[in-house]
Design an enzyme around this catalytic site. Structure first.
Site, mmCIF file in Angstrom:
data_model
loop_
_atom_site.group_PDB
_atom_site.id
_atom_site.type_symbol
_atom_site.label_atom_id
_atom_site.label_comp_id
_atom_site.label_asym_id
_atom_site.label_seq_id
_atom_site.Cartn_x
_atom_site.Cartn_y
_atom_site.Cartn_z
ATOM 1 N N LYS A 1 0.826 -1.217 0.000
ATOM 2 C CA LYS A 1 0.000 0.000 0.000
ATOM 3 C C LYS A 1 0.857 1.263 0.000
ATOM 4 C CE LYS A 1 -2.096 -1.104 3.844
ATOM 5 N NZ LYS A 1 -1.358 -2.362 4.131
ATOM 6 N N ARG B 1 -9.217 1.186 8.976
ATOM 7 C CA ARG B 1 -8.789 -0.158 9.340
ATOM 8 C C ARG B 1 -9.838 -0.882 10.170
ATOM 9 N NH1 ARG B 1 -2.787 0.748 9.017
ATOM 10 N NH2 ARG B 1 -1.719 -1.183 9.451
ATOM 11 N N ARG C 1 11.756 -5.501 4.838
ATOM 12 C CA ARG C 1 11.427 -4.082 4.572
ATOM 13 C C ARG C 1 12.417 -3.146 5.233
ATOM 14 N NH1 ARG C 1 5.406 -1.917 5.414
ATOM 15 N NH2 ARG C 1 5.634 -2.646 7.549
ATOM 16 N N ARG D 1 11.574 -1.445 10.854
ATOM 17 C CA ARG D 1 10.563 -1.074 11.834
ATOM 18 C C ARG D 1 10.519 -2.090 12.966
ATOM 19 N NH1 ARG D 1 5.197 0.304 8.379
ATOM 20 N NH2 ARG D 1 4.300 -0.789 10.164
ATOM 21 N N ARG E 1 0.063 -8.858 13.622
ATOM 22 C CA ARG E 1 -0.550 -7.789 12.799
ATOM 23 C C ARG E 1 -1.394 -8.379 11.677
ATOM 24 N NH1 ARG E 1 4.416 -5.003 10.943
ATOM 25 N NH2 ARG E 1 3.055 -3.755 9.641
#
Ligand code: ADP
Ligand code: AMP
Length: 218
Positions: free
Chosen positions: A18, A93, A132, A164, A175
């Site tokens: 996204k 969300r 990531r 992160r 998550r």
């Protein structure tokens, strides 16, 4: 002349792409990229009360409470730089956030125009999130799939990239569960509204961008 603002909601699980796509298509379409995750992380780096509150949820892989998140988005979309509209990334969300967004956009004289749902299977998500690399300015890289020119450095400003805290394997798994429990009902919500368009998120980054621009410009 375009008489009203355009709002696009990027939907999909964590790691679907996204943020990567929102950045590119926002520029191409002349809209603001509004990422609630980035807004929380900015608040955290400035050590605001909102940032400290959000961090306690983010580090646990939980959602930040609706009232706080909705108020932050309301403030952000009301700013001058959003008059033409926005690409919303990571918001809504929950069903309560989706309803609040509908209400807010009605007040602003707009509506949710398009909801690209970026579909990617779970095993790919885990691989993407564990590789990531982020820049402080929100640019997103991947160790293998989208590496920076120089390892661990941002292509644009040379600043150091970081991983992160919530991309740790234990938090990632949680998550993804939170996504299925709290966010995936929005697929049905936007399907009923007639705004959902499914995009194959397993394709190369450039191909996904092309598909998104095709539906956004249709
Ligand atoms: P989200 O915002 O949905 O959580 P990101 O845009 O941050 O996802 O992407 C997650 C990771 O996957 C990043 O490391 C990014 O570089 C990588 N990525 C994004 N799209 C693709 C793709 N189409 N193919 C391979 N890797 C991708
Ligand atoms: P993201 O950058 O979109 O992956 O978001 C990182 C984290 O920020 C999430 O795991 C949540 O803790 C929090 N967050 C971001 N957007 C929202 C939202 N719309 N509602 C609640 N929490 C959010």
């Amino acid at each position: 002349m375009n008489e009203r603002a355009t709002y696009i909601v990027m939907l999909g699980p964590p790691g679907a792409g996204k943020g990567t796509q929102a950045k590119v298509i926002a520029e191409e379409l002349g809209l603001m990229h509004v990422s609630t995750g980035d807004l929380f992380r900015e608040n955290l780096s400035r050590e605001t009360e909102l940032g400290k509150l959000a961090a306690s949820y983010m580090n646990a892989g939980e959602l930040v409470p609706d009232d706080v998140t909705i108020a932050m988005v309301e403030e952000r979309l009301g700013r001058e730089d959003c008059v033409k509209g926005a690409i919303l990334d990571g918001f809504p969300r929950t069903p309560a956030q989706a309803e609040a967004l509908d209400e807010l956009l009605t007040r602003l004289g707009g509506k949710v125009d398009l909801v690209p749902f970026i579909k990617v299977p779970n095993e790919v998500l885990i691989e993407r999130l564990s590789g990531r690399w982020m820049s402080r300015s929100g640019r997103v890289y991947h160790a293998l799939y989208n590496p920076p020119k120089v390892k661990w450095l941002d292509d644009e400003d040379g600043s150091e990239l970081y991983q992160r805290d919530d991309d740790k394997p234990e938090t990632v798994a949680h998550r993804i569960n939170v996504y299925y429990e709290q966010t995936s009902p929005l697929i049905d919500y936007y399907q009923k509204a007639g705004t959902l368009v499914e995009i194959d998120g397993t394709q190369d980054i450039e191909v996904v961008t092309k598909d998104l621009l095709k539906v956004a410009k249709a």
